[in-house]
Every structure is written in structure tokens, then in C-alpha cells.
Design an enzyme around this catalytic site. Structure first.
Site, mmCIF file in Angstrom:
data_model
loop_
_atom_site.group_PDB
_atom_site.id
_atom_site.type_symbol
_atom_site.label_atom_id
_atom_site.label_comp_id
_atom_site.label_asym_id
_atom_site.label_seq_id
_atom_site.Cartn_x
_atom_site.Cartn_y
_atom_site.Cartn_z
ATOM 1 N N ALA A 167 0.830 -1.206 0.000
ATOM 2 C CA ALA A 167 0.000 0.000 0.000
ATOM 3 C C ALA A 167 0.862 1.254 0.000
ATOM 4 O O ALA A 167 0.583 2.225 -0.715
ATOM 5 C CB ALA A 167 -0.936 -0.001 1.211
ATOM 6 N N ASP A 168 1.918 1.256 0.801
ATOM 7 C CA ASP A 168 2.816 2.410 0.844
ATOM 8 C C ASP A 168 3.496 2.641 -0.507
ATOM 9 O O ASP A 168 3.569 3.769 -1.004
ATOM 10 C CB ASP A 168 3.899 2.197 1.912
ATOM 11 C CG ASP A 168 3.415 2.532 3.312
ATOM 12 O OD1 ASP A 168 2.619 3.470 3.454
ATOM 13 O OD2 ASP A 168 3.845 1.863 4.262
ATOM 14 N N MET A 169 4.015 1.579 -1.088
ATOM 15 C CA MET A 169 4.826 1.742 -2.285
ATOM 16 C C MET A 169 3.984 2.074 -3.511
ATOM 17 O O MET A 169 4.383 2.893 -4.353
ATOM 18 C CB MET A 169 5.680 0.502 -2.511
ATOM 19 C CG MET A 169 6.650 0.259 -1.358
ATOM 20 S SD MET A 169 7.723 -1.179 -1.549
ATOM 21 C CE MET A 169 9.000 -0.468 -2.569
ATOM 22 N N GLY A 172 3.201 5.628 -3.139
ATOM 23 C CA GLY A 172 4.357 6.432 -3.511
ATOM 24 C C GLY A 172 4.442 6.640 -5.012
ATOM 25 O O GLY A 172 4.738 7.749 -5.479
#
Length: 392
Positions: A167-169, A172
Site C-alpha cells: 500500500a505504501d509503495m 508512492g
């Protein structure tokens, strides 16, 4: 010259999604000024894993090539400095909870009043609006809520998270998309914009294929392990010596699979629809035929026959892979404490521009003086601000 030369990014974000995005922009030539808290900085500076000597490898993975300015945003003078920085930026990235930057006097309205061309990206968990907008969350929470965890794992096992901060990447990457789209729009309209980018929205958008099963057939997608819902074979198979190979094939590949594995397959298996309908029968036959083979030899033979196949590599295996090395995906930077330090490269090679030069991540506050001087702050004022703890 690099593609983003002349672009200034002021980065108020922390931990992963925002820093990953601004690192990509720094790699491509943007000047990225990372605003951090005096004393502690981005909390990921203390995250594991760490290099010998204590520097966080986690922080290094997402913050190379930036300038660090340590400013106390709790102070009025610190907020004024930050607003001066923002007024000179092309792109701003922040991941405060909704309203957080507004409370500091650094929200989009305040910044755009002085800098109408700014592309201001607010990357929050749930967005600036909606019933969940004030919720906090982490990567795995978004994986869970979005259905990604429910889709990951084997049918007879519990749900599982993705093996990287998915989810973070992916968020990003969407921050970079938003920044580049905003800058391109500014080039034609002359105006900047505010981008409301929710990590939860990014995750839901990635459900395109599972969602289509639901939209088209009312079928709830379920966990399939490594298998594909609509294609057989498309799965990981165990080989000799507990090694694994992934084979993903369509009807045109089926005769070659049968030839390589010496399968006496019935005629009905020639059509994918039939193989999907009688999945376990086909998979059982393939598992038994593949298990005696050595992975490397089988992978080479299948590829030579035109069958899409790949070894299920470990992280050390793929980092040492000759193609990975040839493509320059394992790179390095010169760290002032450790010397040459390995890192992963940013993919994408732009013809006509200088190659990427990877630079070490900044020490906390390493560029405070230089950046403030560029805003017209003199030495006496710098000393005064430092004595007050406004900057470090």
C-alpha cells in the site's frame, strides 16, 4: 542534465510513501528539500534494519539524494520559514492528517496565495473528505481494508499480507504520477493545483480485475495461492530439492508443456476453459510431472520451447541475478561514514539525459544553513534561530 532539473520539491512527508516518491524525483534531478523535526527527524531514521554503526537502512532506502532542513514547525518562526520554503516550491508533498497542515498555516490555501503555480499533494490514509478521513492507518491496515489481504494466501489458509509494503509503495508511485500530471497541467494552464491522494483510494483502484469478476458475474474473488482465477496453468510448482518454478501459459503453450513434461494429456485439456473448470485434475497431473525435475534445467527447457516460465527466486538470488546486475538495478552511493553502500536503482532510463548519480541520504539538518541562506537569512539571524531551537 536530468529530466527534472530545475524542479524544486519541498517534502513534509515521513516514513515511506511520500519519501519514496520524492526520492524518485530526486534521482531524476529535482532538488528535494526534506523538512524534519529538530532532534529526531523523520521517525524512520530509527527504524530497523540498521547498518553497522546504527544508521537506519530503512531510512536510506527512501531518502537518498535529498537535502535535510530541521525546522520546529511548532514555533511561529519555524512556520514562517517553512512557508517561505513552500512559496518557492514547484511541488509540495505532505502526509499529515486532514487539517494538520492548515493548523500550521501551511495548507494549500495559504501556500497557493503566495505560490499559485504550486502542485500541492496531500497524501493521507483516507483522503480529505469522507466518513473515514480522520482515521489513522498503516500499510497493512490499508491492505486489509481494501480486500488485498483477503485475496492473498492459499485457499485452505488464513489471509496474508503482501511480502512488501504494497500500500505504501503503490501510493508512492501515485504521488509521482500526481506530481508529474500537475506539473504538465501547469505548463499548459499556468495554474498549480491541490491533489487529494488517499492511500485507500489507491488500493481500491488496484482491484480492477477482481472487481470485474464481481461486476461481470457477481462472483466474489477468493484466495487462490499462486494460481490464476481464469487460467490453468498459472501457478508455482514444486521441483526437485524443494525449489519452485512459476509457469503461466495459455492454449498456445499447452502442446509445448505436454511435450517438455512428456504428458499424455487427454484432448479436452487443450482448451483453457476446460482446464479451469477441472482445475484440480489438471494441477494434480502437472504437479506430479514437474516434481522430479531440477528447477534450473526445467526452466531453461520450457523457455526454449516458448513457454512463459520463471524460477521463484529468493531476494538474494534476484539481487545477484546476471540480468538484474546488467540492468544496473543494484547500484550504490558513497556514504560519508561507510563509504560505498549498495542500494536499489530507480527503474526507467531516459535517452538524451545524464545517467542517474545516486547520492547518500542526508544527515538530519545537514542543509539547514545553506537552504536558509538561499532564502536570504543572514548568519546573525541563523545563529539566533539556532539558539532558540527553531532550526537545527
Amino acid at each position: 542534465m536530468k529530466p527534472l532539473d530545475g524542479i524544486k520539491v519541498v517534502d513534509f512527508s515521513r516514513v515511506l510513501a511520500g519519501p519514496m516518491a520524492t526520492q524518485i524525483m530526486a534521482d531524476q534531478g529535482a532538488e528535494v528539500i526534506k523538512v524534519e523535526r529538530p532532534g529526531t527527524g523523520d521517525e524512520s531514521r530509527s527504524f530497523e534494519p540498521a547498518f553497522e554503526g546504527g544508521q537506519s537502512a530503512y531510512f536510506c532506502a527512501f531518502n537518498r539524494g535529498k537535502k535535510s532542513v530541521a525546522i520546529d514547525l511548532r514555533s511561529e518562526e519555524g512556520r514562517e520559514i517553512a512557508l517561505d520554503l513552500a512559496a518557492a516550491a514547484d511541488v509540495i508533498v505532505e502526509n499529515f492528517l486532514p487539517g494538520g497542515m492548515e493548523k500550521l498555516g501551511l495548507g494549500y490555501e495559504a501556500v497557493s496565495a503566495r505560490n499559485p503555480g504550486v502542485v500541492y499533494i496531500s497524501n493521507t490514509g483516507f483522503g480529505q473528505t469522507g466518513p473515514y478521513k480522520d482515521r489513522k492507518g498503516y500499510d497493512t491496515v490499508f491492505q486489509a481494508l481494501s480486500g488485498v489481504i483477503d485475496l492473498t494466501g492459499h485457499p485452505d489458509g488464513p489471509p496474508a499480507k503482501v511480502g512488501v509494503p504494497f500500500a505504501d509503495m503503490t501510493s508512492g508511485l501515485w504521488i509521482v504520477i500526481a506530481a508529474m500530471t500537475g506539473l504538465l497541467g501547469r505548463a499548459t494552464s499556468g495554474r498549480g493545483c491541490h491533489v487529494d491522494l488517499a492511500m485507500m483510494d489507491v488500493q481500491v483502484s488496484l482491484l480492477s480485475l477482481p472487481a470485474m469478476w464481481w461486476f461481470a458475474q457477481g462472483r466474489k474473488p477468493t484466495r487462490t495461492g499462486t494460481e490464476h482465477l481464469g487460467r490453468v496453468p498459472s501457478a508455482a510448482f514444486e521441483c526437485r530439492d524443494n525449489e519452485w518454478i512459476f509457469i503461466s501459459a495459455s492454449d498456445q503453450h499447452w502442446p509445448a508443456i505436454c511435450d517438455v513434461l512428456a504428458l499424455d494429456a487427454p484432448e479436452w485439456m487443450e482448451k483453457n476453459a476446460a482446464r479451469v473448470e477441472r482445475r484440480e485434475e489438471v494441477m494434480s497431473m502437472l504437479r506430479a510431472a514437474i516434481l522430479p525435475h531440477a528447477r534450473a534445467e526445467l526452466a531453461d527447457t520450457l523457455r526454449a520451447a516458448g513457454v512463459p516460465a520463471g524460477e521463484v527466486n529468493t531476494v538474494p538470488e534476484i539481487l545477484g541475478d546476471p540480468h538484474t546486475r546488467f540492468r544496473g538495478m543494484v547500484a550504490g552511493f558513497d556514504d560519508p561514514d561507510r563509504g560505498e553502500t549498495q542500494c536499489l536503482a530507480t527503474p526507467g532510463r531516459f535517452s538524451g539525459y545524464d545517467p542517474i548519480e545516486f547520492l547518500a541520504p542526508p544527515r538530519l539538518g545537514a542543509d539547514t544553513d545553506a537552504v536558509l541562506r538561499s532564502l536570504g537569512v543572514g548568519d546573525a539571524r541563523l545563529s539566533e534561530l539556532r539558539d532558540k531551537g527553531v532550526v537545527a
